[in-house]
Design a protein around this motif. Structure first.
Motif, PDB file in Angstrom:
ATOM      1  N   UNK A 169     -14.119   8.917  -8.347  1.00 12.25           N
ATOM      2  CA  UNK A 169     -14.975   8.227  -7.381  1.00 12.25           C
ATOM      3  C   UNK A 169     -15.284   9.118  -6.179  1.00 12.25           C
ATOM      4  N   UNK A 170     -14.278   9.829  -5.686  1.00 13.43           N
ATOM      5  CA  UNK A 170     -14.465  10.684  -4.508  1.00 13.43           C
ATOM      6  C   UNK A 170     -15.353  11.886  -4.813  1.00 13.43           C
ATOM      7  N   UNK A 171     -15.475  12.263  -6.074  1.00 14.66           N
ATOM      8  CA  UNK A 171     -16.395  13.342  -6.455  1.00 14.66           C
ATOM      9  C   UNK A 171     -17.841  12.874  -6.338  1.00 14.66           C
ATOM     10  N   UNK A 172     -18.060  11.559  -6.539  1.00 11.11           N
ATOM     11  CA  UNK A 172     -19.412  10.990  -6.524  1.00 11.11           C
ATOM     12  C   UNK A 172     -19.805  10.453  -5.146  1.00 11.11           C
ATOM     13  N   UNK A 173     -18.840   9.930  -4.418  1.00 15.93           N
ATOM     14  CA  UNK A 173     -19.109   9.258  -3.138  1.00 15.93           C
ATOM     15  C   UNK A 173     -18.268   9.878  -2.024  1.00 15.93           C
ATOM     16  N   UNK A 174     -18.876   9.990  -0.852  1.00 11.89           N
ATOM     17  CA  UNK A 174     -18.147  10.522   0.297  1.00 11.89           C
ATOM     18  C   UNK A 174     -17.393   9.381   0.982  1.00 11.89           C
ATOM     19  N   UNK A 175     -16.076   9.431   0.898  1.00 11.52           N
ATOM     20  CA  UNK A 175     -15.205   8.447   1.534  1.00 11.52           C
ATOM     21  C   UNK A 175     -14.385   9.185   2.572  1.00 11.52           C
ATOM     22  N   UNK A 176     -14.451   8.738   3.816  1.00 11.90           N
ATOM     23  CA  UNK A 176     -13.708   9.422   4.873  1.00 11.90           C
ATOM     24  C   UNK A 176     -12.501   8.635   5.365  1.00 11.90           C
ATOM     25  N   UNK A 177     -12.367   7.375   4.911  1.00 14.33           N
ATOM     26  CA  UNK A 177     -11.251   6.549   5.352  1.00 14.33           C
ATOM     27  C   UNK A 177     -10.848   5.595   4.230  1.00 14.33           C
ATOM     28  N   UNK A 178      -9.534   5.510   4.010  1.00 10.38           N
ATOM     29  CA  UNK A 178      -8.981   4.534   3.075  1.00 10.38           C
ATOM     30  C   UNK A 178      -8.159   3.544   3.888  1.00 10.38           C
ATOM     31  N   UNK A 179      -8.427   2.265   3.690  1.00 12.93           N
ATOM     32  CA  UNK A 179      -7.670   1.209   4.353  1.00 12.93           C
ATOM     33  C   UNK A 179      -6.822   0.532   3.281  1.00 12.93           C
ATOM     34  N   UNK A 180      -5.513   0.589   3.471  1.00 11.74           N
ATOM     35  CA  UNK A 180      -4.592  -0.013   2.509  1.00 11.74           C
ATOM     36  C   UNK A 180      -4.025  -1.288   3.119  1.00 11.74           C
ATOM     37  N   UNK A 181      -4.102  -2.361   2.359  1.00 16.72           N
ATOM     38  CA  UNK A 181      -3.564  -3.630   2.832  1.00 16.72           C
ATOM     39  C   UNK A 181      -2.080  -3.534   3.133  1.00 16.72           C
ATOM     40  N   UNK A 182      -1.691  -4.171   4.226  1.00 17.66           N
ATOM     41  CA  UNK A 182      -0.292  -4.168   4.658  1.00 17.66           C
ATOM     42  C   UNK A 182       0.224  -5.609   4.648  1.00 17.66           C
ATOM     43  N   UNK A 183       1.001  -5.948   3.619  1.00 17.86           N
ATOM     44  CA  UNK A 183       1.502  -7.323   3.527  1.00 17.86           C
ATOM     45  C   UNK A 183       2.624  -7.566   4.534  1.00 17.86           C
ATOM     46  N   UNK A 184       2.505  -8.662   5.260  1.00 21.66           N
ATOM     47  CA  UNK A 184       3.509  -8.997   6.263  1.00 21.66           C
ATOM     48  C   UNK A 184       3.948 -10.437   6.096  1.00 21.66           C
ATOM     49  N   UNK A 185       5.154 -10.707   6.552  1.00 25.31           N
ATOM     50  CA  UNK A 185       5.677 -12.067   6.595  1.00 25.31           C
ATOM     51  C   UNK A 185       5.092 -12.766   7.827  1.00 25.31           C
ATOM     52  N   UNK A 186       5.326 -14.050   7.928  1.00 21.79           N
ATOM     53  CA  UNK A 186       4.818 -14.805   9.075  1.00 21.79           C
ATOM     54  C   UNK A 186       5.411 -14.308  10.397  1.00 21.79           C
ATOM     55  N   UNK A 187       6.632 -13.766  10.355  1.00 25.22           N
ATOM     56  CA  UNK A 187       7.261 -13.258  11.584  1.00 25.22           C
ATOM     57  C   UNK A 187       6.856 -11.810  11.883  1.00 25.22           C
ATOM     58  N   UNK A 188       5.852 -11.315  11.161  1.00 29.55           N
ATOM     59  CA  UNK A 188       5.301  -9.973  11.344  1.00 29.55           C
ATOM     60  C   UNK A 188       6.157  -8.868  10.726  1.00 29.55           C
TER      61      UNK A 188
ATOM     62  N   UNK B 246      -8.548  12.864   3.577  1.00 31.70           N
ATOM     63  CA  UNK B 246      -9.048  11.507   3.828  1.00 31.70           C
ATOM     64  C   UNK B 246      -8.057  10.758   4.704  1.00 31.70           C
ATOM     65  N   UNK B 247      -8.553  10.226   5.806  1.00 32.24           N
ATOM     66  CA  UNK B 247      -7.708   9.447   6.719  1.00 32.24           C
ATOM     67  C   UNK B 247      -7.277   8.150   6.035  1.00 32.24           C
ATOM     68  N   UNK B 248      -6.045   7.737   6.306  1.00 34.02           N
ATOM     69  CA  UNK B 248      -5.518   6.499   5.729  1.00 34.02           C
ATOM     70  C   UNK B 248      -4.997   5.616   6.849  1.00 34.02           C
ATOM     71  N   UNK B 249      -5.420   4.361   6.819  1.00 34.64           N
ATOM     72  CA  UNK B 249      -4.937   3.374   7.783  1.00 34.64           C
ATOM     73  C   UNK B 249      -4.433   2.169   7.025  1.00 34.64           C
TER      74      UNK B 249
END
Length: 138
Positions: A44-63, A86-89
């Motif tokens: 995918x990255x060979x075809x499309x320019x992606x500069x940021x990946x956002x990865x879901x961060x699962x949290x409990x109700x108490x954070x 590629x930046x990751x957040x």
């Protein structure tokens, strides 16, 4: 400016969503088996320019971190190693699966289609990305 790619990580499947080139609209991309994610992303990255990946961060109700974080953290570290330019957040993904399921109901999907876990993962990734865009003011 490259696209933003969002990841809803799961041990079996990974839901993916991406923005348009202007980073204004988030849309579901696909769902990939976890074992195939790095080959998929490399292509995918060979075809499309992606500069940021956002990865879901699962949290409990108490954070505090969810139990699934122990699987996600090694994945994020490997992402950093394999795609060092590629930046990751991370972004809070609480309730995204429930919101995805409700979106399917609200959209009028029949019960048979709502059982499609891959679709739920893709919609969840889209919700993570929309939430990220809204919070970051991009």
């Amino acid at each position: 400016m490259g696209r933003i790619l969002a990841i809803d990580y799961g041990t079996k499947r990974i839901g993916l969503a991406v923005t348009d080139e202007m980073r204004m609209i988030a849309f579901g991309l696909t769902t990939v088996e976890t074992s195939n994610i790095f080959s998929f992303l490399t292509d995918y990255f060979k075809k499309e320019h992606v500069s940021l990946i956002v990865v879901g961060e699962p949290k409990q109700m108490d954070n505090s971190a969810s139990e699934s974080e122990m699987y996600i953290q090694p994945f994020v570290e490997k992402l950093k190693t394999v795609f060092p330019t590629i930046e990751i957040e991370r972004h809070d993904e609480r309730f995204t699966s429930k919101m995805a399921f409700q979106t399917m109901i609200d959209g009028g999907l029949k019960k048979k289609h709502r059982k499609n876990k891959a679709l739920i993962d893709e919609i969840s990734a889209t919700i993570i990305l929309q939430s990220y865009l809204g919070k970051s003011g991009i």
